[in-house]
Design an enzyme around this catalytic site. Structure first.
Site, PDB file in Angstrom:
ATOM      1  N   ASP A  97      -2.390  33.607 122.765  1.00 47.68           N
ATOM      2  CA  ASP A  97      -1.336  34.509 123.215  1.00 47.68           C
ATOM      3  C   ASP A  97      -0.913  35.515 122.145  1.00 47.68           C
ATOM      4  O   ASP A  97      -0.697  36.698 122.426  1.00 47.68           O
ATOM      5  CB  ASP A  97      -0.088  33.722 123.622  1.00 47.68           C
ATOM      6  CG  ASP A  97      -0.249  32.943 124.913  1.00 47.68           C
ATOM      7  OD1 ASP A  97      -1.289  33.094 125.584  1.00 47.68           O
ATOM      8  OD2 ASP A  97       0.667  32.173 125.252  1.00 47.68           O
ATOM      9  N   HIS A  98      -0.750  35.041 120.917  1.00 46.94           N
ATOM     10  CA  HIS A  98      -0.095  35.882 119.922  1.00 46.94           C
ATOM     11  C   HIS A  98      -1.047  36.837 119.218  1.00 46.94           C
ATOM     12  O   HIS A  98      -0.606  37.682 118.428  1.00 46.94           O
ATOM     13  CB  HIS A  98       0.724  35.022 118.972  1.00 46.94           C
ATOM     14  CG  HIS A  98       1.828  34.342 119.718  1.00 46.94           C
ATOM     15  ND1 HIS A  98       2.815  35.044 120.382  1.00 46.94           N
ATOM     16  CD2 HIS A  98       2.061  33.037 119.999  1.00 46.94           C
ATOM     17  CE1 HIS A  98       3.620  34.208 121.000  1.00 46.94           C
ATOM     18  NE2 HIS A  98       3.180  32.981 120.790  1.00 46.94           N
ATOM     19  N   ARG A 104       1.696  47.298 118.713  1.00 45.17           N
ATOM     20  CA  ARG A 104       1.243  48.634 118.311  1.00 45.17           C
ATOM     21  C   ARG A 104       0.879  49.499 119.519  1.00 45.17           C
ATOM     22  O   ARG A 104       0.722  50.707 119.411  1.00 45.17           O
ATOM     23  CB  ARG A 104       0.033  48.502 117.369  1.00 45.17           C
ATOM     24  CG  ARG A 104      -0.429  49.786 116.717  1.00 45.17           C
ATOM     25  CD  ARG A 104       0.632  50.377 115.794  1.00 45.17           C
ATOM     26  NE  ARG A 104       0.160  51.608 115.178  1.00 45.17           N
ATOM     27  CZ  ARG A 104      -0.358  51.683 113.958  1.00 45.17           C
ATOM     28  NH1 ARG A 104      -0.454  50.587 113.209  1.00 45.17           N
ATOM     29  NH2 ARG A 104      -0.748  52.830 113.460  1.00 45.17           N
ATOM     30  N   ARG A 135       2.501  35.578 131.329  1.00 46.87           N
ATOM     31  CA  ARG A 135       3.918  35.549 131.679  1.00 46.87           C
ATOM     32  C   ARG A 135       4.241  36.605 132.736  1.00 46.87           C
ATOM     33  O   ARG A 135       3.559  37.620 132.850  1.00 46.87           O
ATOM     34  CB  ARG A 135       4.781  35.794 130.438  1.00 46.87           C
ATOM     35  CG  ARG A 135       4.930  34.571 129.544  1.00 46.87           C
ATOM     36  CD  ARG A 135       5.833  34.889 128.361  1.00 46.87           C
ATOM     37  NE  ARG A 135       6.173  33.674 127.616  1.00 46.87           N
ATOM     38  CZ  ARG A 135       7.252  32.948 127.823  1.00 46.87           C
ATOM     39  NH1 ARG A 135       8.106  33.297 128.772  1.00 46.87           N
ATOM     40  NH2 ARG A 135       7.491  31.863 127.108  1.00 46.87           N
ATOM     41  N   THR A 157      10.021  31.638 123.381  1.00 44.73           N
ATOM     42  CA  THR A 157       8.859  30.810 123.678  1.00 44.73           C
ATOM     43  C   THR A 157       9.309  29.730 124.650  1.00 44.73           C
ATOM     44  O   THR A 157      10.511  29.586 124.908  1.00 44.73           O
ATOM     45  CB  THR A 157       8.278  30.188 122.387  1.00 44.73           C
ATOM     46  OG1 THR A 157       7.072  29.468 122.691  1.00 44.73           O
ATOM     47  CG2 THR A 157       9.276  29.247 121.731  1.00 44.73           C
ATOM     48  N   HIS A 209       2.815  22.231 121.350  1.00 44.29           N
ATOM     49  CA  HIS A 209       3.962  23.103 121.082  1.00 44.29           C
ATOM     50  C   HIS A 209       4.506  22.804 119.689  1.00 44.29           C
ATOM     51  O   HIS A 209       4.959  21.704 119.399  1.00 44.29           O
ATOM     52  CB  HIS A 209       5.098  22.962 122.104  1.00 44.29           C
ATOM     53  CG  HIS A 209       5.968  24.199 122.150  1.00 44.29           C
ATOM     54  ND1 HIS A 209       5.615  25.336 122.833  1.00 44.29           N
ATOM     55  CD2 HIS A 209       7.159  24.479 121.564  1.00 44.29           C
ATOM     56  CE1 HIS A 209       6.550  26.256 122.696  1.00 44.29           C
ATOM     57  NE2 HIS A 209       7.499  25.764 121.915  1.00 44.29           N
ATOM     58  N   GLY A 210       4.404  23.801 118.833  1.00 46.18           N
ATOM     59  CA  GLY A 210       4.954  23.708 117.487  1.00 46.18           C
ATOM     60  C   GLY A 210       4.130  22.900 116.504  1.00 46.18           C
ATOM     61  O   GLY A 210       4.601  22.625 115.393  1.00 46.18           O
ATOM     62  N   HIS A 249       0.403  29.368 118.143  1.00 41.40           N
ATOM     63  CA  HIS A 249       1.154  30.235 117.242  1.00 41.40           C
ATOM     64  C   HIS A 249       0.873  29.944 115.775  1.00 41.40           C
ATOM     65  O   HIS A 249       0.626  30.863 114.975  1.00 41.40           O
ATOM     66  CB  HIS A 249       2.653  30.100 117.533  1.00 41.40           C
ATOM     67  CG  HIS A 249       3.511  30.999 116.707  1.00 41.40           C
ATOM     68  ND1 HIS A 249       4.118  30.572 115.550  1.00 41.40           N
ATOM     69  CD2 HIS A 249       3.840  32.303 116.853  1.00 41.40           C
ATOM     70  CE1 HIS A 249       4.807  31.574 115.025  1.00 41.40           C
ATOM     71  NE2 HIS A 249       4.660  32.626 115.791  1.00 41.40           N
TER      72      HIS A 249
END
Length: 250
Positions: free
Chosen positions: A14-15, A23, A50, A105, A199-200, A222
């Site tokens: 995703d990131h 940009r 999303r 998130t 997650h995390g 992430h």
């Protein structure tokens, strides 16, 4: 139950799209990141489309489905729009997550128990189309049991609270949360659900989660995309894989 087998590693890209969108250009390309992850030994690619398209976009999902040869895990909210896109894309897996526009998130697990009838109807056409449907939930037994009742194949246990407690040095609370995740994983397996987690997760906290014997797959994004700035994506994935294997005694 003893720890057996190698954990699968899904990479959430995703990131990479977040950086591209900041940009307003075509770079960096999420598909290129997915192909690098595939070459580094990732077992699957996760991407979250999303409602507000803040990172991954519709064209990215189509490009990923056409471009990679490892499974695509399509994360989305349980909306009619997303169901239609999933049915058109035909990913290997669909992971349903809670979604709020104002969140940075995903903040918690899906309330399957509180929306059981609607979600049961929602997953039926996805299952008929051949997708493995996963529920991104907390370790709450009510949510695990409801996920089994509606016909999900998989539950992905939300490790965000554990990760936050670990990062804050609240070791006793982190251990209590870890124990709750272990119990949830055991319950899910006993109900015939495959267990994933995510997650995390980071290099510093992944090992105890990877050591939970019922967990078959971790989905991590992430942190690894961040580490790629310093190490490169391939080496970051290789190090995560090393830690996961070591936690399984491999």
């Amino acid at each position: 139950m003893t720890q057996t087998g190698k954990l699968r590693l899904g990479i959430n890209i995703d990131h990479v799209a977040t950086l591209r969108n900041a940009r307003g250009s075509a770079w960096p390309d999420p598909l290129r990141a997915a192909l690098l992850a595939q070459a580094a030994g990732a077992d699957g690619i996760t991407a979250h489309l999303r409602e507000d398209r803040r990172h991954i976009r519709d064209a990215d999902m189509a490009a990923l489905k056409a471009g990679i040869t490892i499974p695509l895990n399509f994360e989305c909210g349980a909306t009619d729009e997303m169901q239609a896109i999933c049915l058109a894309t035909k990913p290997h897996a669909v992971c349903l997550v809670p979604e709020r526009r104002e969140e940075r998130t995903t903040e918690g697990g899906l309330d399957v128990a509180g929306d059981e009838a609607r979600l049961s109807a929602f997953v039926t056409p996805l299952r008929s189309a051949g997708a493995r449907v996963s529920m991104f939930i907390s370790h709450d037994p009510r949510q695990i049991e409801a996920s089994a009742r509606i016909g999900a194949a998989v539950v992905e246990l939300h490790t965000g609270l554990y990760s936050d407690l670990h990062a804050e040095g609240r070791s006793d609370e982190a251990e209590a949360e870890l124990n709750a995740l272990r119990q949830g994983a055991g319950l899910a397996q006993s109900l015939g659900l495959e267990v994933h987690a995510g997650h995390g997760l980071t290099f510093a906290n992944v090992s105890p989660i990877a050591a939970i014997p019922q967990v078959m797959e971790l989905n991590i994004g992430h942190f690894l995309i961040g580490e790629a700035v310093f190490l490169g994506l391939g080496p970051a994935i290789t190090e995560m894989r090393r830690l996961m294997d070591a936690a399984r005694g491999l």
